[in-house]
Design a protein around this motif. Sequence first.
Motif, short mmCIF file in Angstrom:
data_model
loop_
_atom_site.label_atom_id
_atom_site.label_comp_id
_atom_site.label_asym_id
_atom_site.label_seq_id
_atom_site.Cartn_x
_atom_site.Cartn_y
_atom_site.Cartn_z
N LEU A 9 0.85 -1.17 0.00
CA LEU A 9 0.00 0.00 0.00
C LEU A 9 0.89 1.24 0.00
O LEU A 9 1.74 1.40 0.88
N VAL A 10 0.70 2.10 -0.99
CA VAL A 10 1.49 3.31 -1.10
C VAL A 10 0.52 4.49 -1.02
O VAL A 10 -0.41 4.58 -1.80
N ARG A 11 0.77 5.38 -0.10
CA ARG A 11 -0.14 6.50 0.14
C ARG A 11 0.43 7.81 -0.39
O ARG A 11 0.60 8.77 0.35
N THR A 12 0.75 7.84 -1.65
CA THR A 12 1.18 9.07 -2.31
C THR A 12 0.38 9.20 -3.59
O THR A 12 -0.09 8.20 -4.15
N PRO A 13 0.21 10.42 -4.09
CA PRO A 13 -0.47 10.58 -5.37
C PRO A 13 0.29 9.83 -6.47
O PRO A 13 1.53 9.81 -6.45
N LEU A 14 -0.42 9.23 -7.39
CA LEU A 14 0.23 8.45 -8.44
C LEU A 14 1.14 9.32 -9.31
O LEU A 14 2.10 8.83 -9.90
N SER A 15 0.88 10.60 -9.35
CA SER A 15 1.72 11.49 -10.15
C SER A 15 3.16 11.54 -9.61
O SER A 15 4.10 11.76 -10.38
N THR A 16 3.34 11.33 -8.32
CA THR A 16 4.69 11.38 -7.74
C THR A 16 5.57 10.25 -8.28
O THR A 16 6.63 10.53 -8.85
N PRO A 17 5.18 8.98 -8.13
CA PRO A 17 6.04 7.94 -8.72
C PRO A 17 6.06 8.01 -10.25
O PRO A 17 7.07 7.66 -10.86
N ALA A 18 4.99 8.46 -10.87
CA ALA A 18 4.97 8.58 -12.34
C ALA A 18 6.08 9.52 -12.79
O ALA A 18 6.80 9.22 -13.75
N SER A 32 -5.39 5.53 -12.53
CA SER A 32 -5.02 4.78 -11.33
C SER A 32 -3.99 3.69 -11.60
O SER A 32 -3.76 2.84 -10.74
N LEU A 33 -3.34 3.72 -12.78
CA LEU A 33 -2.41 2.65 -13.13
C LEU A 33 -1.11 3.19 -13.72
O LEU A 33 -1.12 4.02 -14.63
N LEU A 34 -0.03 2.67 -13.20
CA LEU A 34 1.31 2.97 -13.67
C LEU A 34 1.99 1.62 -13.89
O LEU A 34 1.92 0.75 -13.02
N VAL A 35 2.60 1.41 -15.07
CA VAL A 35 3.23 0.12 -15.35
C VAL A 35 4.66 0.31 -15.84
O VAL A 35 5.02 1.36 -16.36
N ALA A 36 5.46 -0.73 -15.64
CA ALA A 36 6.81 -0.75 -16.19
C ALA A 36 6.69 -1.18 -17.65
O ALA A 36 6.23 -2.29 -17.95
N LEU A 37 7.09 -0.32 -18.54
CA LEU A 37 6.94 -0.59 -19.97
C LEU A 37 7.63 -1.89 -20.37
O LEU A 37 7.13 -2.61 -21.23
N ALA A 38 8.73 -2.22 -19.74
CA ALA A 38 9.47 -3.44 -20.07
C ALA A 38 8.65 -4.70 -19.78
O ALA A 38 8.94 -5.76 -20.34
N HIS A 39 7.64 -4.60 -18.94
CA HIS A 39 6.84 -5.76 -18.57
C HIS A 39 5.52 -5.86 -19.34
O HIS A 39 4.75 -6.78 -19.11
N VAL A 40 5.29 -4.92 -20.24
CA VAL A 40 4.10 -4.98 -21.09
C VAL A 40 4.37 -6.00 -22.19
O VAL A 40 5.26 -5.82 -23.01
N SER A 41 3.61 -7.09 -22.17
CA SER A 41 3.85 -8.14 -23.16
C SER A 41 2.93 -8.04 -24.36
O SER A 41 3.23 -8.62 -25.41
N GLU A 42 1.85 -7.29 -24.22
CA GLU A 42 0.88 -7.22 -25.34
C GLU A 42 0.02 -5.98 -25.19
O GLU A 42 -0.35 -5.59 -24.08
N LEU A 43 -0.31 -5.37 -26.32
CA LEU A 43 -1.28 -4.29 -26.39
C LEU A 43 -2.48 -4.83 -27.14
O LEU A 43 -2.33 -5.33 -28.26
N ARG A 44 -3.63 -4.73 -26.54
CA ARG A 44 -4.86 -5.22 -27.18
C ARG A 44 -5.79 -4.04 -27.44
O ARG A 44 -5.92 -3.16 -26.60
#
Length: 78
Positions: A9-18, A32-44
């Motif tokens: 659980l992280v209690r900071t605005p998502l814009s901070t880690p983004a 509400s979602l931030l992902v590591a681009l290297a771990h994206v295996s597919e775009l649908r």
Amino acid sequence: MHTAHDSHLVRTPLSTPADDWADAGFIRIHRSLLVALAHVSELRVDSGRASVVVGGHELPVSRRHTRELRELLTQRRT
């Protein structure tokens, strides 16, 4: 935050880690979602709605972030 081994659980605005992690390859794909681009295996894309597959999980991509994500994934392949 979900990692390969745990969830936290992280209690900071998502814009901070983004902002802090952008240089490390993280991208915002939804309000509400931030992902590591290297771990994206597919775009649908289905009926104009985009989603990505990360670690076997399908996550929605907002229309606002779809264009940037597509550009980054295209750059990654070249």
